[in-house]
Design a protein around this motif. Sequence first.
Motif, PDB file in Angstrom:
ATOM      1  N   ARG C  84      22.745   6.701  14.477  1.00  0.00           N
ATOM      2  CA  ARG C  84      23.282   6.032  13.070  1.00  0.00           C
ATOM      3  C   ARG C  84      24.055   4.959  13.581  1.00  0.00           C
ATOM      4  O   ARG C  84      24.386   4.262  12.497  1.00  0.00           O
ATOM      5  CB  ARG C  84      24.397   7.372  12.725  1.00  0.00           C
ATOM      6  CG  ARG C  84      23.406   8.374  11.719  1.00  0.00           C
ATOM      7  CD  ARG C  84      24.509   9.242  11.023  1.00  0.00           C
ATOM      8  NE  ARG C  84      23.744  10.581  10.911  1.00  0.00           N
ATOM      9  CZ  ARG C  84      23.969  11.838  11.791  1.00  0.00           C
ATOM     10  NH1 ARG C  84      24.794  11.635  12.496  1.00  0.00           N
ATOM     11  NH2 ARG C  84      23.454  12.855  11.395  1.00  0.00           N
ATOM     12  N   GLU C 104       4.647   7.895   6.087  1.00  0.00           N
ATOM     13  CA  GLU C 104       5.623   9.110   6.120  1.00  0.00           C
ATOM     14  C   GLU C 104       6.509   8.956   7.696  1.00  0.00           C
ATOM     15  O   GLU C 104       7.424   9.107   7.750  1.00  0.00           O
ATOM     16  CB  GLU C 104       5.271  10.294   6.035  1.00  0.00           C
ATOM     17  CG  GLU C 104       4.687  10.709   4.390  1.00  0.00           C
ATOM     18  CD  GLU C 104       4.207  11.862   4.102  1.00  0.00           C
ATOM     19  OE1 GLU C 104       3.310  12.329   5.127  1.00  0.00           O
ATOM     20  OE2 GLU C 104       4.036  12.405   2.883  1.00  0.00           O
ATOM     21  N   LEU C 108      10.335   8.035   8.275  1.00  0.00           N
ATOM     22  CA  LEU C 108      11.412   8.973   9.005  1.00  0.00           C
ATOM     23  C   LEU C 108      12.385   7.951   9.836  1.00  0.00           C
ATOM     24  O   LEU C 108      13.659   8.242   9.799  1.00  0.00           O
ATOM     25  CB  LEU C 108      10.659   9.711  10.181  1.00  0.00           C
ATOM     26  CG  LEU C 108       9.994  11.027   9.729  1.00  0.00           C
ATOM     27  CD1 LEU C 108       9.197  11.567  10.804  1.00  0.00           C
ATOM     28  CD2 LEU C 108      11.175  11.951   9.335  1.00  0.00           C
ATOM     29  N   GLY C 109      11.990   6.618  10.141  1.00  0.00           N
ATOM     30  CA  GLY C 109      12.784   5.813  10.746  1.00  0.00           C
ATOM     31  C   GLY C 109      13.665   5.146  10.038  1.00  0.00           C
ATOM     32  O   GLY C 109      15.015   4.789  10.321  1.00  0.00           O
ATOM     33  N   ALA C 116      21.214  11.320   0.455  1.00  0.00           N
ATOM     34  CA  ALA C 116      19.686  11.362   0.619  1.00  0.00           C
ATOM     35  C   ALA C 116      19.258  12.737   0.208  1.00  0.00           C
ATOM     36  O   ALA C 116      18.228  12.817  -0.127  1.00  0.00           O
ATOM     37  CB  ALA C 116      19.194  10.897   2.172  1.00  0.00           C
ATOM     38  N   TRP C 117      19.991  13.677   0.349  1.00  0.00           N
ATOM     39  CA  TRP C 117      19.407  14.971   0.204  1.00  0.00           C
ATOM     40  C   TRP C 117      19.180  15.460  -1.101  1.00  0.00           C
ATOM     41  O   TRP C 117      18.375  16.239  -1.603  1.00  0.00           O
ATOM     42  CB  TRP C 117      20.371  16.376   0.968  1.00  0.00           C
ATOM     43  CG  TRP C 117      21.572  16.312   0.529  1.00  0.00           C
ATOM     44  CD1 TRP C 117      22.847  15.742   0.971  1.00  0.00           C
ATOM     45  CD2 TRP C 117      22.051  16.900  -0.682  1.00  0.00           C
ATOM     46  NE1 TRP C 117      23.947  15.999  -0.041  1.00  0.00           N
ATOM     47  CE2 TRP C 117      23.511  16.624  -0.938  1.00  0.00           C
ATOM     48  CE3 TRP C 117      21.493  17.971  -1.532  1.00  0.00           C
ATOM     49  CZ2 TRP C 117      24.355  17.372  -1.707  1.00  0.00           C
ATOM     50  CZ3 TRP C 117      22.294  18.697  -2.746  1.00  0.00           C
ATOM     51  CH2 TRP C 117      23.481  18.193  -2.796  1.00  0.00           C
ATOM     52  N   GLU C 119      17.644  13.931  -3.110  1.00  0.00           N
ATOM     53  CA  GLU C 119      16.211  13.452  -3.271  1.00  0.00           C
ATOM     54  C   GLU C 119      15.385  14.662  -3.353  1.00  0.00           C
ATOM     55  O   GLU C 119      14.127  14.692  -4.128  1.00  0.00           O
ATOM     56  CB  GLU C 119      15.426  12.286  -2.293  1.00  0.00           C
ATOM     57  CG  GLU C 119      15.737  11.111  -3.137  1.00  0.00           C
ATOM     58  CD  GLU C 119      14.899  10.095  -1.920  1.00  0.00           C
ATOM     59  OE1 GLU C 119      15.487   9.469  -1.327  1.00  0.00           O
ATOM     60  OE2 GLU C 119      13.681  10.279  -1.971  1.00  0.00           O
ATOM     61  N   ALA C 120      15.772  15.547  -2.745  1.00  0.00           N
ATOM     62  CA  ALA C 120      14.714  16.681  -2.547  1.00  0.00           C
ATOM     63  C   ALA C 120      14.767  17.558  -3.711  1.00  0.00           C
ATOM     64  O   ALA C 120      13.982  18.270  -4.041  1.00  0.00           O
ATOM     65  CB  ALA C 120      15.810  17.764  -1.588  1.00  0.00           C
ATOM     66  N   LEU C 121      15.798  17.117  -4.689  1.00  0.00           N
ATOM     67  CA  LEU C 121      15.748  17.981  -5.975  1.00  0.00           C
ATOM     68  C   LEU C 121      14.556  17.153  -6.909  1.00  0.00           C
ATOM     69  O   LEU C 121      14.182  17.769  -7.937  1.00  0.00           O
ATOM     70  CB  LEU C 121      17.101  17.987  -6.541  1.00  0.00           C
ATOM     71  CG  LEU C 121      18.159  18.717  -5.865  1.00  0.00           C
ATOM     72  CD1 LEU C 121      19.374  18.735  -6.661  1.00  0.00           C
ATOM     73  CD2 LEU C 121      17.708  20.077  -5.608  1.00  0.00           C
ATOM     74  N   GLY C 122      13.921  16.123  -6.363  1.00  0.00           N
ATOM     75  CA  GLY C 122      12.894  15.355  -7.309  1.00  0.00           C
ATOM     76  C   GLY C 122      13.452  14.845  -8.657  1.00  0.00           C
ATOM     77  O   GLY C 122      12.648  14.816  -9.659  1.00  0.00           O
ATOM     78  N   LEU C 123      14.640  14.710  -8.526  1.00  0.00           N
ATOM     79  CA  LEU C 123      15.306  14.146  -9.898  1.00  0.00           C
ATOM     80  C   LEU C 123      14.806  12.795 -10.294  1.00  0.00           C
ATOM     81  O   LEU C 123      14.577  12.130  -9.079  1.00  0.00           O
ATOM     82  CB  LEU C 123      16.987  14.098  -9.825  1.00  0.00           C
ATOM     83  CG  LEU C 123      17.429  15.571  -9.592  1.00  0.00           C
ATOM     84  CD1 LEU C 123      18.883  15.416  -9.442  1.00  0.00           C
ATOM     85  CD2 LEU C 123      17.125  16.485 -10.827  1.00  0.00           C
ATOM     86  N   PRO C 124      14.570  12.405 -11.541  1.00  0.00           N
ATOM     87  CA  PRO C 124      13.964  10.983 -11.604  1.00  0.00           C
ATOM     88  C   PRO C 124      14.817  10.024 -11.188  1.00  0.00           C
ATOM     89  O   PRO C 124      14.614   9.036 -10.723  1.00  0.00           O
ATOM     90  CB  PRO C 124      13.763  11.025 -13.100  1.00  0.00           C
ATOM     91  CG  PRO C 124      13.994  12.372 -13.586  1.00  0.00           C
ATOM     92  CD  PRO C 124      14.576  13.190 -12.462  1.00  0.00           C
ATOM     93  N   ARG C 133      12.455   2.959   0.144  1.00  0.00           N
ATOM     94  CA  ARG C 133      12.074   3.597   1.284  1.00  0.00           C
ATOM     95  C   ARG C 133      10.532   3.401   1.552  1.00  0.00           C
ATOM     96  O   ARG C 133      10.042   2.918   2.807  1.00  0.00           O
ATOM     97  CB  ARG C 133      12.349   5.010   1.346  1.00  0.00           C
ATOM     98  CG  ARG C 133      12.392   5.470   2.913  1.00  0.00           C
ATOM     99  CD  ARG C 133      13.034   6.946   2.841  1.00  0.00           C
ATOM    100  NE  ARG C 133      11.731   7.980   2.291  1.00  0.00           N
ATOM    101  CZ  ARG C 133      12.514   8.396   1.147  1.00  0.00           C
ATOM    102  NH1 ARG C 133      13.636   8.659   0.637  1.00  0.00           N
ATOM    103  NH2 ARG C 133      11.786   9.257   0.547  1.00  0.00           N
TER     104      ARG C 133
END
Lengths: 391, 329, 543, 293
Positions: C84, C104, C108-109, C116-117, C119-124, C133
């Motif tokens: 970081r 992909e 990762l880099g 950032a997490w 984004e996991a919910l896939g919200l628009p 990214r």
Amino acid sequence: MRPLRRTGLAAAVLTAAAVLAACSTGTDASTQPTPAAAAPGNAITIGIDLPLSGPSAAPAESMRKGFELTAKEINDAGGVNGTPIALDIQDDAGDPTTGVALVDRFVQNGAVAIAGTYNSPVVLAQSDAVARAQIPQLAFAISSAITKKNNPWVFQTGPTDLGQIDGIVARLKSQGLTKPALLTDTTAFGAGAKPVLEQGLAAAGLTPVLSDTFAVDATDLSAVLLKAKQSGADHVIAWTVGPPYATLAKGAEQVGLGLPIVGTASAADPAVARLAGPAATNIFFQDAVNREKPQVKAIVEKWSGEFGGTVPSDALSAHDILTVIVDGIRAVGPDRAKLRDHLETYRNPNLLSGRIGSVWEYSPTNHVGLVGGNLVWKQYDNGTVRLADGS
Amino acid sequence: MTVVASPPRPAPSVRTTRHWRWTQPAIVLLVGAVVLLVVRPGPFDLRVLTLVAAYAIAAVGFNVLVGFAGVVSIGNSLFLAAGGYAWAILAVPRGPLVALLAGVVVAVVIAVLAGLALLRLRAYYFAVGTLALGALGTVVMRNWTSVTNGDAGITGAGYLKLFGLTGVSSIFAAAVLLLAVFLYLQEALRTSPLGLAMIVGRFDPPVADALGVNVSRTRVAAFVLSAVSAAVGGALVAQLAGGAFPDQFSTTAAISLLVIPIIGGRGWRWAPVVGAIVVIAAPEYLRFLDEYRLAVYGVLVTLVALFLPGGIHQLVRGLVARVGRRRHG
Amino acid sequence: MADRTTLDAQGLAVAFGALRAVDGVDLEVAEGQCVGVVGANGAGKSTLLNLLSGAVRPDAGTVTVVENGRSHRLDGAPGRARARLGIVRMFQTARLVPDLSARENVELGVPAPRGAWLEALGLPTSRRRAGARRRAAEDALARVGLADRAGMRAGELSLGQQRLVEMARSLASGARILLLDEPFSGLSRTAREVVASLVANLRDDGVGVLLVEHDLAQVRLLADRVVVLDAGRVLAAGPVEETLADPEVVRRYIGDIELEIGGGLDDARPSRPPVAAPTPVSAPPDLHADRTAVLEVRDLRVFYGAVPAVDRVELTVAAGDGLGIVGPNGAGKSTVLRGVAGLLTATGSVRLAGERLDGTATPHRFRHGLGFVPQTLTAVVDLSVEENLRLGWLAGSRAQSFAEAMERVGDLFGEIADRRKDPAGALSGGQRQMLAIARALVAGPRVVLLDEPTAGLAPVLVAPFADALARLRADGVAVVVVEHNLGLVRATCSTILGLRAGAPVWSGPTERFDGAAAHEVFLAATAPARTGPSLIEEEHLSS
Amino acid sequence: MTQAAYFVVIGLGVGSVYALSGLGIVTLFAGSGLANFAQGDFMVLGALVAVNVVGAGFGYLPALATAVVVVAAAGLVLGGLFTLPMRHRRVDVDVVIIGTLGVATTMTTLSGIWFGRQPQRLDSPLAGAFIPIGDLQVPAHYALLLAGAALVFGAVHWFHRHTDVGLQLRAVASSVPAARDAGVRVGRMLVVAWTIAALVGGVAGVLVASVVPIAPEAALPLGVNGFAAAIIGGLASPAGAVVGGLLIGVAEALAGGYLNDTLRQAVAPVVLLAVLILRPGGLLGRTRTVRVA
């Protein structure tokens, strides 16, 4: 692409809102209503639901043999008015979800009636499905809660836990035993009976000096028997399935209990004598089958080869269950509704279960075949079973 | 300019994977609608399909746990139970949403605590730790009679009524809808930074650490997500049986949950659905084998585990490659 | 100009058991500067890099990062905390996730912002961030020339391409300090040029680069300063040309494997490396009557997966002879030994005392007189010294009883004989190497293969080791040794085989291995004539 | 006081059941790095074979011998099956766990079909004899069980420490690449590890059948209790499994005696979780990862 994305998004939000608004909790039975009559075919199918895998696999296996032998006898004697009967035997593994699914499976495969199952929680879960599918069920689980739901389609072999408790209380009075130590197992069998037992004893003015639970798969139960011995009780009431009675017997021998152990009808399981050997003594229980009855002697004679030694009571009760169903079909034909109505008038004094002269009968208000008083007291004496003195 | 002179490879399998996020749920909804409205299967088959959908939902979270984060747990029946009992107790008095949420919250709390406590352990130790957790859960379910009514279980649990449907078809509709939602979330997670962090954490922990990924935190996150989907799956199982009983959420249920993504193909987006069909539906339709049913099932599981680690996905990929090669001649 | 970031390490030290891998190293990597780290195998280069990247916790010393004014102490901090802060490390072998696509793997880099997490919910709402990214990853891939393979699964790329994807990941990570662990090993010539230019661009953009590398040519090209490590300590440090010319460095390090341009290796002979070589070096070959070869290898090809790493190797060694296999790093020396020992799939004939061994399993070859001493110290740590020796004896021809064999080994390596009850894990690096050799000898082999036996040995142990080899040969045992230390090879071997890029380039008696031969083997620019796909280097086992 | 002593002795007897199951699991793990969930089924198979041999009129020892041979053969077959995939590629450890779960399901069902599902008992030579403790008495075969556990532990320990095969097994368990470089036939050793673990399971099953009613359905709980015992010892040390098993047995007996039976059932999982959280490497074991390369 951008506008399409936005409308897709809006559509998703709209459907989500609609769904959230529309959903509520329905409580009516969750099975499809299919009152189709039994499918005509060359054989009359009877659904047999047993826990062939899982903890109750042993008694289930004995019952399965009993059902198969009885069906063979019936078919050898020409079946029902010329048509043979076919058993659709399924394993519910003691799991309520599978049990409920099997009700639909039996109905779909055209079974006329269901004989099953052994575990009370599964029968309780099946009750709605049976009513919805309108197919008569003859359950051999013994919790009294089953018929307390007054489901017109569900019958019980009996005696229920309630029936056995009346028998026990009567015997305690006649033996002058007043201070019971109450031990119940943690399965549905024990947990279900515990409140009923406490009520029965309280009604007879007997308050347990000890009330404890134990696990059926325990390797050693001497600890709980030691507590019973030190609690000043004059007898032990042990409510569990077959094999744990052997563990209790060995535990009693280890701690020198010296008190009589009063058990349930499942203490008749031959596994008790086989596992405990001479330690199985001073255990009293009401046996659903009186081995002195002539018709019982005849069947035991015929079947002993099949079971290599003593024929388990489970197999004999399977004989009675199938006989009751086949008598019904012989009377009204393979129609579910007619069979249900007929069963409510069924009366048969010479089945295997029960004391000499006991009668297996149903009525619109009583769906339990054998009521309390019909049982015979037996006791273990150095590993062998004999009629209990004073029964 | 191609930098390295490499041998001629088949056309690179360039896959635009972004469309799957919408197409997979759409396919599932379509199939659900066709089954419900066109095929109209008999009560038993519909019930089996609903059970498949319920276990597929629970298996989505498990697919993330085993497939993405590479963590093996044999105690997830605990989360099924949390969802099942919460539904059985709260659905009728408080309505379906509160029941579902309550189950999820309880499962998440347990998962966070267990995850933080156990996830430092390596493969075997963690797996056996979760086995002990499941065993403890069974003892609690059997003996906390005041809440769970012990072994007799809780009956009379209602079911999710949707679109005016009744009985199992309503549960089936609810299950298909929830499955679509969870599959959407699975794909969204897979392409998100959290999903990629889980996958690299599984394949190469030192590299993950070097890339700034807190591997143990991603594993706890995966464990919590598997708890959420298991709780929802558990609620549906309870609806199917009309109640919650300890025997429904035993070690065998936990093992089934573990086997579904492995047979399907760990990490593959279709693993939960395909795996659930094999693990839940196949034994129902192997009933003609009678006594040998479970023996055949055991042999199948062992052979897949030993000789087909990629599961059915490995077969599909082989097939696609072969078709691909044939097209390129 | 990007903000100023410097990495500063003082007195770093770490020991594995009795082996002191890094022993008090000071190092500074300033922004926009490239520091080369060179040294023989087992000098501690990779361990030093592990200390800086947080993969290994130092026993002593400090690691601090100064980022525009603010300094962060990082001695024990895990790798993720350092990542970081912009410290990015590349591993020696390409470490991509095979199931993920090249894009992909690069994503990762890309540093993930705080939320950032979500984004996991896939919200628009997170679509914008995902797009950014994705573009960053595709730009980085374009810079390394792999834009057209962005969607391919990493597992389907060649090793060279995978290394370039990893390079792209470092680019996309916006690193301030880049730690490179032998980035050029295993690359084709053109791929080396791309990586070299990328490293140069990064350095010019203000990134501090630490370059651990064997290939001195690349170090001369890229590094501003160089640090020479030897047995865990800094032998010398400073500007590249001046340091590499330092006589001590030349004697200890370069003298072994490379000669200065213009001077032949002969004149380096008088200042022979510290091998005392008391006994006459190459016992006159005629001492042994029968000149029949005890080990003959014809047309050996050894494979890594489907790709041949070593091609058409021939070697013969007679009883009592010593064959030295030399060559630059990654020439396939260890691969040849492991191929002959049956530990890697290989084709071609391997004959020991007339008996065909190719195609048989390793245990079978050991039973028929083949001894093998692996490169890494793979004595079985949980077993005691005696148990390890027993293991070796069990696998051998059992011509002698265990007691007799132990007797013979005892006098060769007295030092470990009296520690027979201690677990092998408690031995020092040198002792473990002795144990590995003793284990091979106790089996009573007719041929012993030794893979870089002196790697990681303290100089003081090299002499007794050379004596042991000499006595072994005197007993009639044939010896094949892969060795970096040319001086040791000259002292102990009668013939030499030179390997480069997986193919034999020189072979003949030791006396004839002069400067020209050394130049041909070590420094020749042209890759030897080879058929088949790009070369895959041997899997370089870090010291 | 005699009551406490009685509970401790009963606890040691029951603990030996867990220890014997744990020993089988450790033997396989220490030899191959695999955790075997079908260990309980090896024990049940051994017990049921012995019961049938005794039923056919033979004595206790021939029954023990037959049981050991049959179960060892089953171990050999399974060893061969489980070693095949390992020959040519690295095996994912978590996938192999499921392999053994599949074996457990198959063996439980097949034993049920061949031997019936009724619980069986095997009278040990000391049947009927008792050891008095105050006015309480402990069946003598509890002591036999304890002695049996000690004997099996001694045999496993001696085999690992003092035989060449045991030495090679320990090399494979320590690190497969190091063993391979040393010329150990890794594939063959894995099959040997399975056979010995099965052999231990067979002996354990026969010993245990005199105390615990043996039915095919009892296999999985037996295996899980064995895991609890083995984990406490760190999964790789035979001594750890015995100590772990006895610890749980005594803790359960005391909990059953002084608290109530519900808590008794919770003892094994709680102790297991406590050990895993407080000492991840197990009480006796070193934290060492065994790679099946």
